[in-house]
Design a protein around this motif. Structure first.
Motif, PDB file in Angstrom:
ATOM      1  N   GLY A  20       2.890  -6.184  -8.269  1.00 29.14           N
ATOM      2  CA  GLY A  20       3.970  -5.358  -8.770  1.00 29.14           C
ATOM      3  C   GLY A  20       4.844  -6.159  -9.718  1.00 29.14           C
ATOM      4  N   ILE A  21       6.148  -6.082  -9.543  1.00 30.26           N
ATOM      5  CA  ILE A  21       7.069  -6.828 -10.394  1.00 30.26           C
ATOM      6  C   ILE A  21       7.333  -8.233  -9.868  1.00 30.26           C
ATOM      7  N   PHE A  22       6.723  -8.583  -8.738  1.00 30.35           N
ATOM      8  CA  PHE A  22       7.063  -9.832  -8.052  1.00 30.35           C
ATOM      9  C   PHE A  22       6.051 -10.948  -8.278  1.00 30.35           C
ATOM     10  N   ALA A  56      11.388 -11.686  -9.783  1.00 25.12           N
ATOM     11  CA  ALA A  56      11.129 -10.289 -10.129  1.00 25.12           C
ATOM     12  C   ALA A  56      11.267 -10.107 -11.635  1.00 25.12           C
ATOM     13  N   LYS A  57      10.220  -9.563 -12.262  1.00 25.53           N
ATOM     14  CA  LYS A  57      10.257  -9.247 -13.694  1.00 25.53           C
ATOM     15  C   LYS A  57      10.675  -7.777 -13.828  1.00 25.53           C
ATOM     16  N   ILE A  58      11.930  -7.569 -14.180  1.00 24.56           N
ATOM     17  CA  ILE A  58      12.516  -6.235 -14.185  1.00 24.56           C
ATOM     18  C   ILE A  58      12.438  -5.624 -15.571  1.00 24.56           C
ATOM     19  N   GLU A  59      12.050  -4.353 -15.607  1.00 27.78           N
ATOM     20  CA  GLU A  59      11.927  -3.621 -16.854  1.00 27.78           C
ATOM     21  C   GLU A  59      12.706  -2.312 -16.748  1.00 27.78           C
ATOM     22  N   ASP A 128       1.927  -3.763  -0.552  1.00 30.66           N
ATOM     23  CA  ASP A 128       1.969  -2.538  -1.354  1.00 30.66           C
ATOM     24  C   ASP A 128       1.964  -1.341  -0.399  1.00 30.66           C
ATOM     25  N   LEU A 129       2.975  -0.490  -0.492  1.00 34.72           N
ATOM     26  CA  LEU A 129       3.069   0.637   0.430  1.00 34.72           C
ATOM     27  C   LEU A 129       1.907   1.610   0.289  1.00 34.72           C
ATOM     28  N   VAL A 180       6.100  -2.112  -4.065  1.00 29.89           N
ATOM     29  CA  VAL A 180       5.792  -3.375  -3.391  1.00 29.89           C
ATOM     30  C   VAL A 180       7.026  -3.877  -2.644  1.00 29.89           C
ATOM     31  N   VAL A 181       6.775  -4.387  -1.435  1.00 37.11           N
ATOM     32  CA  VAL A 181       7.835  -4.933  -0.589  1.00 37.11           C
ATOM     33  C   VAL A 181       7.563  -6.413  -0.352  1.00 37.11           C
TER      34      VAL A 181
END
Length: 265
Positions: A20-22, A56-59, A128-129, A180-181
């Motif tokens: 995910g972003i992590f 975390a790569k935030i968009e 991943d949920l 994603v957690v």
């Protein structure tokens, strides 16, 4: 424009996981020690006791929710806010934190850039949920961060006996939705025992399950039909999971002795 070596592996650190972003960064050796602590740091690294960081790569349109007070730095155009709308809402979340062991306020980071959380000596696992059919319940104190498409709520145990007899709390944190957690685990993901139930029963002696499918029914029961028999068998009470779903189990008792640096504040 900002450039950084955060995502570059080197002799000092390596990228161990992306989902995910992590991204999870693991430091090979702890070089920031004085001579008196060098020997301890060396053998700690040999036993895989290392500093790890979550990035975390935030968009735009996809942010991150984190545990309170663990942001180390923000790169780029990022904003942080909470969902506290007033004193009443704050008190409600405070009470929720007391019954689950999680912090009352979880900041949300949005915008465009990179968020770096403070290092921890625990292991960081990414779930991943979608692989949990959208619902996951976690042991107290496991939550580290998640994508903002994920939602959380406090859920009560199905029976009072599961809390009183099993030494557990009355409530747990349920995570649901998509995304994603990131969780903090006492052992690496490769050491976790994964059990898949198909309308079956799992019994665990001790507080070793760290995450499980929310649809599973959790109770605490005797190992034999009578309490005297259970005591004679030397097992006593066990945690029982019934139904269809998945359970992640640590091979050792959940150890919170290795804390996040923020825990000391």
């Amino acid at each position: 424009m900002i450039t950084t070596n955060l995502f570059n592996s080197s002799d000092a650190k390596k990228i161990t996981l992306n989902k995910g972003i992590f991204t999870v960064v693991e430091y090979e050796r702890d070089l920031s020690v004085d001579p008196e602590m060098a020997e301890m740091a060396y053998f700690a690294a040999m036993m895989d006791v290392r500093k790890r960081q979550l990035i975390a790569k935030i968009e735009p349109g996809l942010g991150a929710i984190t545990q309170k007070g663990i942001m180390q730095l923000m790169l780029g155009d990022l904003q942080a806010r909470t969902d506290i709308s007033g004193l009443g809402n704050l008190m409600k979340k405070y009470i929720g934190s007391k019954v689950t062991g999680e912090s009352a306020i979880k900041p949300l980071y949005t915008g465009e850039g990179t968020l770096v959380l403070e290092p921890t000596f625990k292991y960081i696992i990414l779930e991943d949920l979608d692989e949990w059919e959208g619902k996951l319940t976690i042991e107290d104190g496991m939550f580290l961060a998640c994508e903002d498409s994920v939602q959380m709520k406090v859920v009560a145990r199905t029976t009072v006996s599961s809390a009183v007899l099993g030494g557990e709390g009355l409530f747990n944190t349920s995570i649901y939705g998509t995304g994603v957690v990131a969780l903090e685990s006492p052992v690496p993901r490769s050491e976790l025992i994964e059990v898949n139930l198909d309308n079956d029963v799992l019994k665990i002696d001790g507080n070793m399950a760290i995450a499980w499918s929310t649809d599973l029914k959790f109770t605490v029961e005797r190992t034999t039909p009578t309490l005297v028999g259970s005591m004679a068998a030397g097992e006593g009470l066990v945690n029982v999971y019934r139904g269809t779903g998945r359970v992640l189990i640590a091979p050792v008792q959940n150890n919170r002795g290795i804390a996040n640096p923020k825990d000391k504040k």
